[in-house]
Design an enzyme around this catalytic site. Structure first.
Site, PDB file in Angstrom:
ATOM      1  N   TYR A 178       0.959  -1.292  -0.124  1.00  0.00           N
ATOM      2  CA  TYR A 178       0.082   0.180   0.007  1.00  0.00           C
ATOM      3  C   TYR A 178       0.896   1.279  -0.234  1.00  0.00           C
ATOM      4  CZ  TYR A 178      -4.135   2.956   1.117  1.00  0.00           C
ATOM      5  OH  TYR A 178      -4.989   3.652   1.170  1.00  0.00           O
ATOM      6  N   PHE A 235      -5.446   9.012  -3.917  1.00  0.00           N
ATOM      7  CA  PHE A 235      -4.334   8.538  -4.533  1.00  0.00           C
ATOM      8  C   PHE A 235      -3.927   7.122  -4.066  1.00  0.00           C
ATOM      9  CE2 PHE A 235       0.156   7.162  -4.336  1.00  0.00           C
ATOM     10  CZ  PHE A 235       0.627   7.263  -5.396  1.00  0.00           C
ATOM     11  N   GLU A 236      -3.920   6.284  -4.625  1.00  0.00           N
ATOM     12  CA  GLU A 236      -3.453   4.792  -4.228  1.00  0.00           C
ATOM     13  C   GLU A 236      -2.576   4.109  -5.177  1.00  0.00           C
ATOM     14  OE1 GLU A 236      -7.215   2.872  -2.874  1.00  0.00           O
ATOM     15  OE2 GLU A 236      -6.793   3.540  -0.714  1.00  0.00           O
ATOM     16  N   ILE A 237      -1.528   3.643  -4.829  1.00  0.00           N
ATOM     17  CA  ILE A 237      -0.837   2.475  -5.663  1.00  0.00           C
ATOM     18  C   ILE A 237      -0.725   1.291  -4.575  1.00  0.00           C
ATOM     19  CG2 ILE A 237       0.862   1.303  -6.857  1.00  0.00           C
ATOM     20  CD1 ILE A 237       1.748   4.258  -7.611  1.00  0.00           C
ATOM     21  N   HIS A 272      -9.035   2.329   4.476  1.00  0.00           N
ATOM     22  CA  HIS A 272      -8.211   1.777   3.987  1.00  0.00           C
ATOM     23  C   HIS A 272      -6.979   1.838   4.967  1.00  0.00           C
ATOM     24  CE1 HIS A 272      -9.679   1.680  -0.465  1.00  0.00           C
ATOM     25  NE2 HIS A 272     -10.404   1.001   0.146  1.00  0.00           N
TER      26      HIS A 272
END
Ligand code: GDP
Ligand code: MN
Length: 348
Positions: A178, A235-237, A272
């Protein structure tokens, strides 16, 4: 199809754009965007920046999800801008509706009360479905099942620096699950009982809470109370297999049952973040200093002048939020005993 296996060698058949210039294998990864048809021009801006700064070199796929069918304009505009394959999915109704255990009268009263108290999105039903969907379902959409990694992109974001390496490969090679670029404190009015629910989960499922996690990022008293710190999830990768794991699903189901997506207005960002903070080892969460990013109203502009020059950044470092008192990013550095980037004091 081979799209994910290796570097494409011929122009993309649907856009005519040249093949990716970067060499080496591709990860099993996709961009993912949740959007409405009328978001088309705002997402177009985001796509153009992501393509210019990163994806024209890699040609990763892009999955678009919507609770309504996408119209022709949306499909035409977005697929013309992307260098990879585009896929358009409709969200199944059971993932975008009230579960039967939710008391409609109670949920409605909450919305009226939050509207009167002027809590942002407090009166919105669709915003709640969106937050619940991003918390518990996007990674299970049939179109997402083909992938292991995702990068979430919202409308009207900006990327200010070149990204000259494969961020998905970086995540995989370095055992990251994450990642984030901005962190902040959540409005407490939207999540008054979220932490109670989390504590219930930890009690029911102690096996999912890992040793060496980031509890210290989330709580100042060893887990008794939540300090409201979260990674900003627009924003998340991240790793989809982690979200699809029994640990995460047990966590989401517990929170969902407790009803706070509708009886309060729980956001997917704290949901999350708390999951990552409790169920991942702290080393599995990555801060991308070199991904310069804006989503209204905050900017992450990389600390360190040389980095900004090397990456041809066009953000104003004075607008960087990281070392501001309302950011939680310092806590992340301290918890992980990482040295802050050179020059951070000047930006405080
Ligand atoms: P904010 O960033 O919290 O202000 O919320 P946004 O309005 O940006 O919504 C978050 C994401 O969900 C964005 O990608 C939106 O395009 C998407 N979104 C929000 N509401 C809806 C909706 O009702 N339907 C669909 N399909 N997408 C939505
Ligand atoms: Mn947004």
């Amino acid at each position: 199809t081979g799209k994910n296996d290796n570097k494409p060698t011929s122009p993309n058949p649907h856009t005519g754009l040249p093949p990716a210039v970067a060499s080496g294998p591709r990860m099993n990864a996709t961009f993912v965007t949740l959007a409405r048809n009328n978001d088309v021009w705002e997402i177009a801006r985001s796509i153009r920046q992501v393509e210019d700064r990163f994806n024209r070199k890699y040609n990763y796929d892009w999955v678009f999800l919507n609770d309504q069918p996408f119209d022709d304009t949306f499909k035409k505009v977005t697929s013309a801008l992307t260098s990879g394959n585009t896929k358009y999915g409709v969200i199944p109704e059971e993932h975008w509706s009230f579960p039967d255990f939710i008391n409609q009268t109670r949920a409605k009263n909450v919305r009226e009360d939050m509207a009167a108290r002027k809590i942002i999105y407090g009166d919105s039903v669709s915003y709640r479905h969106m937050c619940r969907y991003e918390s518990g379902f996007f990674f299970r959409h049939p179109l997402m099942l083909d992938y292991e990694w995702y990068w979430r992109v919202e409308p009207s974001i900006e990327l200010f620096c070149d990204i000259n390496y494969d961020t998905f490969k970086y995540m995989a090679d370095n055992n990251k699950k994450y990642s984030f670029v901005l962190s902040l404190y959540e409005y407490v009015e939207t999540i008054p009982t979220l932490w109670d629910s989390v504590k219930g989960f930890m009690k029911e499922h102690p096996e999912h809470v890992v040793e060496g996690n980031s509890m210290q990022f989330l709580s100042d008293d060893g887990g008794n109370t939540y300090n409201h710190c979260h990674f900003w999830s627009n924003f998340e990768i991240g790793n989809l297999n982690w979200l699809r794991s029994p640990a995460y699903i047990d966590y989401f189901n517990k929170l969902d049952r407790d009803g706070g997506f509708f009886y309060e207005r729980w956001g997917d960002a704290p949901v999350h973040s708390i999951a990552a903070g409790l169920m991942l080892k702290k080393e599995e969460i990555h801060f991308f200093n070199d991904i310069a990013y804006y989503h209204v109203p905050f900017t992450h502009c990389p600390t360190g002048e040389q980095t900004r020059l090397d990456l041809k950044c066009h953000c104003n470092p004075k607008e960087n939020f990281d070392w501001n008192g309302y950011s939680c990013t310092s806590r992340y550095f301290e918890l992980n005993s990482i040295t802050k980037p050179e020059g951070y004091e000047k930006e405080q």
